[in-house]
Scaffold this active site. Structure first.
Site, PDB file in Angstrom:
ATOM      1  N   GLU A   1      11.041  28.746 -17.116  1.00  0.00           N
ATOM      2  CA  GLU A   1      11.743  28.182 -15.957  1.00  0.00           C
ATOM      3  C   GLU A   1      12.775  27.221 -16.516  1.00  0.00           C
ATOM      4  O   GLU A   1      12.431  26.116 -16.945  1.00  0.00           O
ATOM      5  CB  GLU A   1      10.761  27.412 -15.054  1.00  0.00           C
TER       6      GLU A   1
ATOM      7  N   CYS B   1      16.587  20.918 -11.128  1.00  0.00           N
ATOM      8  CA  CYS B   1      16.982  22.219 -11.674  1.00  0.00           C
ATOM      9  C   CYS B   1      17.723  23.037 -10.622  1.00  0.00           C
ATOM     10  O   CYS B   1      18.658  23.760 -10.943  1.00  0.00           O
ATOM     11  CB  CYS B   1      15.767  22.969 -12.200  1.00  0.00           C
TER      12      CYS B   1
HETATM   13  P1  NAD Z   1      13.758  19.959 -22.469  1.00  0.00           P
HETATM   14  O1  NAD Z   1      14.023  21.396 -22.709  1.00  0.00           O
HETATM   15  O2  NAD Z   1      14.472  18.959 -23.287  1.00  0.00           O
HETATM   16  O3  NAD Z   1      12.202  19.628 -22.653  1.00  0.00           O
HETATM   17  C1  NAD Z   1      11.189  20.251 -21.890  1.00  0.00           C
HETATM   18  C2  NAD Z   1       9.871  20.149 -22.629  1.00  0.00           C
HETATM   19  O4  NAD Z   1       9.935  20.921 -23.829  1.00  0.00           O
HETATM   20  C3  NAD Z   1       9.487  18.731 -23.058  1.00  0.00           C
HETATM   21  O5  NAD Z   1       8.106  18.557 -22.834  1.00  0.00           O
HETATM   22  C4  NAD Z   1       9.808  18.737 -24.537  1.00  0.00           C
HETATM   23  O6  NAD Z   1       9.034  17.824 -25.295  1.00  0.00           O
HETATM   24  C5  NAD Z   1       9.436  20.158 -24.927  1.00  0.00           C
HETATM   25  N1  NAD Z   1      10.068  20.649 -26.148  1.00  0.00           N
HETATM   26  C6  NAD Z   1      11.235  20.250 -26.726  1.00  0.00           C
HETATM   27  N2  NAD Z   1      11.479  20.969 -27.848  1.00  0.00           N
HETATM   28  C7  NAD Z   1      10.455  21.846 -27.986  1.00  0.00           C
HETATM   29  C8  NAD Z   1      10.142  22.874 -28.931  1.00  0.00           C
HETATM   30  N3  NAD Z   1      10.938  23.144 -29.941  1.00  0.00           N
HETATM   31  N4  NAD Z   1       9.001  23.585 -28.737  1.00  0.00           N
HETATM   32  C9  NAD Z   1       8.190  23.342 -27.694  1.00  0.00           C
HETATM   33  N5  NAD Z   1       8.432  22.376 -26.774  1.00  0.00           N
HETATM   34  C10 NAD Z   1       9.554  21.652 -26.913  1.00  0.00           C
HETATM   35  O7  NAD Z   1      14.035  19.739 -20.907  1.00  0.00           O
HETATM   36  P2  NAD Z   1      14.002  18.382 -20.080  1.00  0.00           P
HETATM   37  O8  NAD Z   1      15.218  17.567 -20.440  1.00  0.00           O
HETATM   38  O9  NAD Z   1      12.670  17.739 -20.169  1.00  0.00           O
HETATM   39  O10 NAD Z   1      14.151  18.922 -18.587  1.00  0.00           O
HETATM   40  C11 NAD Z   1      15.375  19.160 -17.967  1.00  0.00           C
HETATM   41  C12 NAD Z   1      15.679  20.629 -17.926  1.00  0.00           C
HETATM   42  O11 NAD Z   1      14.630  21.307 -17.264  1.00  0.00           O
HETATM   43  C13 NAD Z   1      16.931  20.951 -17.138  1.00  0.00           C
HETATM   44  O12 NAD Z   1      17.662  21.955 -17.795  1.00  0.00           O
HETATM   45  C14 NAD Z   1      16.379  21.467 -15.820  1.00  0.00           C
HETATM   46  O13 NAD Z   1      17.257  22.294 -15.115  1.00  0.00           O
HETATM   47  C15 NAD Z   1      15.165  22.176 -16.279  1.00  0.00           C
HETATM   48  N6  NAD Z   1      14.200  22.359 -15.187  1.00  0.00           N
HETATM   49  C16 NAD Z   1      13.945  23.628 -14.726  1.00  0.00           C
HETATM   50  C17 NAD Z   1      13.077  23.811 -13.672  1.00  0.00           C
HETATM   51  C18 NAD Z   1      12.751  25.198 -13.154  1.00  0.00           C
HETATM   52  O14 NAD Z   1      11.750  25.333 -12.488  1.00  0.00           O
HETATM   53  N7  NAD Z   1      13.531  26.223 -13.444  1.00  0.00           N
HETATM   54  C19 NAD Z   1      12.433  22.717 -13.090  1.00  0.00           C
HETATM   55  C20 NAD Z   1      12.711  21.452 -13.574  1.00  0.00           C
HETATM   56  C21 NAD Z   1      13.586  21.294 -14.633  1.00  0.00           C
END
Ligand code: NAD
Length: 495
Positions: A239, A273
């Site tokens: 997502e 998002c």
């Molecule tokens: P992010 O991708 O920076 O981090 C998300 C999670 O992934 C965090 O827990 C982070 O620690 C972890 N992570 C980071 N690097 C990783 C790796 N290499 N391996 C495994 N895990 C790792 O995103 P964010 O800044 O926390 O969230 C914002 C983003 O999320 C925006 O792009 C937003 O649109 C999206 N989002 C999508 C939805 C949806 O349902 N489609 C909902 C909410 C947010």
């Protein structure tokens, strides 16, 4: 000799409005993650054996506890994300409603159901049921730290799985609260566990032998997660982000559309998002619509006090992205009708509405994740659809039209669309949620979201020996000829 265990390294969670430390959490290493998954493995067996009714009863118990202490949870969300307390309550309410739906509907959606066995296999009774996967790893973002991960957690639990949850490093306290409250409601086994840390901890979860990873976050991280999961053929649900558009037709309710555009784009400081980031408006109503948007946006105030409409930017690095999108748009001939180049402060961003921005500007193409909107004039709704769909993302969207809402909604390349409202699909627990393209794949919520966390198990039971038995070496030429005749009768007709 006694061995002294090294104290785990920790990291601080900060209040983005003040910079104050609000909590300290361990940075779990690969071996800690592995140990959590092993504990989850035996908890998963116990949880699966409880069956739908036993799990539903416990999930309802948890849901009740969260509901009674929702204000306390909202406090944690408020200090870790900076969002208004009332907005924190709103996401908690939605998460509670989704949890109740998942618990109640899991038996109907995942339990055994009969399938037609067809003429060739008429002697077989055919059934399908969805069995739990085992242990699901959930990796979550910070922007809706309750509602978003719960779309995976509650549905995975209802489907009979144990969950190991890695919240964002910006909201570990919210994750801790959720896991602790579950452990109070279900004290017997560690069915729902927390691991905390940064990207490395999440990557370790991908490699820890879980049966599925449900990830919510940015598209860039989603790609890294898929690559890590590919090593062990661990399935993933992604997502990711969006660049959602709102379309305003010439016959639209303009007051409703303007209100929806501003709330859809600017609530939660645009850190949603499925936030509206782009608006395409029919030329006949463009000027009137922009004037309404400007008037409403001017009344939206950022702050951390009780009266503030939006909070600070939770993740400090996002401030640079928002600033870059605004300055680039202005440098390329765009105009700010609210806010402008100096909207981006040290912690807060003033709501900003941009017009006349070229379609290839970053503010139109990339996820801004700030309280900004671009509004563009279109000749007709065909042009609106074409421009809305010209994006690598395809998460949600919104259409305001009296006559053509359904038609335009169908034509949008997006997983979810609201007609004459905005983001409403998230509040309907029976509807699937997920995107296309760089917005990811797989679905949370609804029956589709439950099935993501189950393995389809097909079973046939022979009711009587068929006159034409196919699965035997004793099959005769006569049987083969009869089957060939039957299949020609059934499917060989010229039309
Ligand atoms: P992010 O991708 O920076 O981090 C998300 C999670 O992934 C965090 O827990 C982070 O620690 C972890 N992570 C980071 N690097 C990783 C790796 N290499 N391996 C495994 N895990 C790792 O995103 P964010 O800044 O926390 O969230 C914002 C983003 O999320 C925006 O792009 C937003 O649109 C999206 N989002 C999508 C939805 C949806 O349902 N489609 C909902 C909410 C947010």
């Amino acid at each position: 000799m006694t061995t002294v265990q090294a104290k785990p390294e920790t990291f601080d969670s900060l209040n983005p409005a003040t910079g104050e430390v609000v909590g300290s959490h361990p940075i779990h290493r690969a071996e800690d993650v592995q140990a959590a998954v092993e504990r989850a493995r035996s908890a998963a067996e116990w949880w699966a054996e409880l069956g739908f009714a036993g799990r539903a009863e416990r999930l309802q118990r948890w849901k009740g506890a969260v509901t009674r202490r929702a204000a306390q949870l909202a406090d944690v969300v408020h200090v870790e994300t900076g969002k208004p307390h009332a907005d924190a309550m709103l996401e908690i309410i939605l998460a509670i409603d989704h949890t109740a739906w998942a618990a109640k509907n899991a038996p109907k959606v995942l339990g055994p159901s009969r399938r037609s066995s067809g003429l060739l296999m008429a002697n077989q009774a055919a059934t399908v049921e969805y069995q739990p996967l085992g242990v699901v790893g959930v990796i979550g973002p910070w922007n809706y730290p309750v509602f978003t991960p719960m779309g995976s957690i509650a549905y995975a639990l209802a489907a009979g799985n144990a969950v190991v949850y890695k919240p964002s490093e910006y909201t570990p306290g919210v994750g801790r609260w959720l896991v602790d409250s579950f452990a109070e409601a279900v004290p017997e086994h560690p069915v729902f566990q927390l691991i905390t840390g940064f990207g490395d901890t999440g990557a370790a979860l991908c490699r820890a032998g879980v049966d599925k990873i449900a990830f919510t976050g940015s598209a860039g991280t989603g790609k890294k997660i898929m690559a890590a999961c590919a090593e062990t053929l661990t399935p993933v649900l992604i997502e990711a982000g969006g660049k959602d558009a709102l379309l305003v037709d010439a016959d639209a309710d303009l007051d409703g559309a303007a209100e929806a555009a501003v709330w859809g784009g600017i609530s939660n400081a645009g850190q949603t998002c499925v936030a509206i980031e782009r608006v395409y408006v029919h030329e006949n109503v463009y000027d009137e619509f922009v004037a309404k948007v400007v008037a409403i946006t001017r009344g939206v105030r950022p702050g951390f006090d009780d009266e503030a409409n939006i909070g600070p930017i939770t993740m400090p690095s996002q401030l640079d992205v928002i600033r870059r999108h605004i300055t680039d748009a202005l440098a390329r001939g765009g105009r700010a009708v609210v806010g402008g180049a100096d909207s981006v402060g040290e912690r807060y961003v003033q709501p900003t509405v941009l017009v006349d921005v070229p379609e290839d500007a970053e503010a139109v193409r990339e996820e801004t994740f700030g309280p900004t909107l671009t509004i563009a004039k279109v000749r007709d709704m065909d042009e609106a659809v074409e421009k809305a769909n010209d994006s690598k993302y395809g998460l949600g969207g919104s259409v305001f039209s009296r006559a053509r809402g359904m038609e335009l909604a169908r034509r949008l390349r997006a997983g979810m669309v609201s007609i004459n409202s905005v983001i409403s699909f998230t509040g309907v627990p029976s509807l699937p949620f997920g995107g296309v393209g760089d917005s990811g794949f797989g679905r949370i919520h609804g029956p589709e979201g439950l099935r993501e966390f189950g393995r389809a198990k097909a079973i046939t039971r022979q009711r009587f020996r068929a006159p034409l038995t196919l699965t035997t070496f004793a099959r005769t030429k006569k049987v083969d000829a009869q089957v060939a005749k039957l299949i020609t009768l059934l499917h060989g007709k010229r039309r």
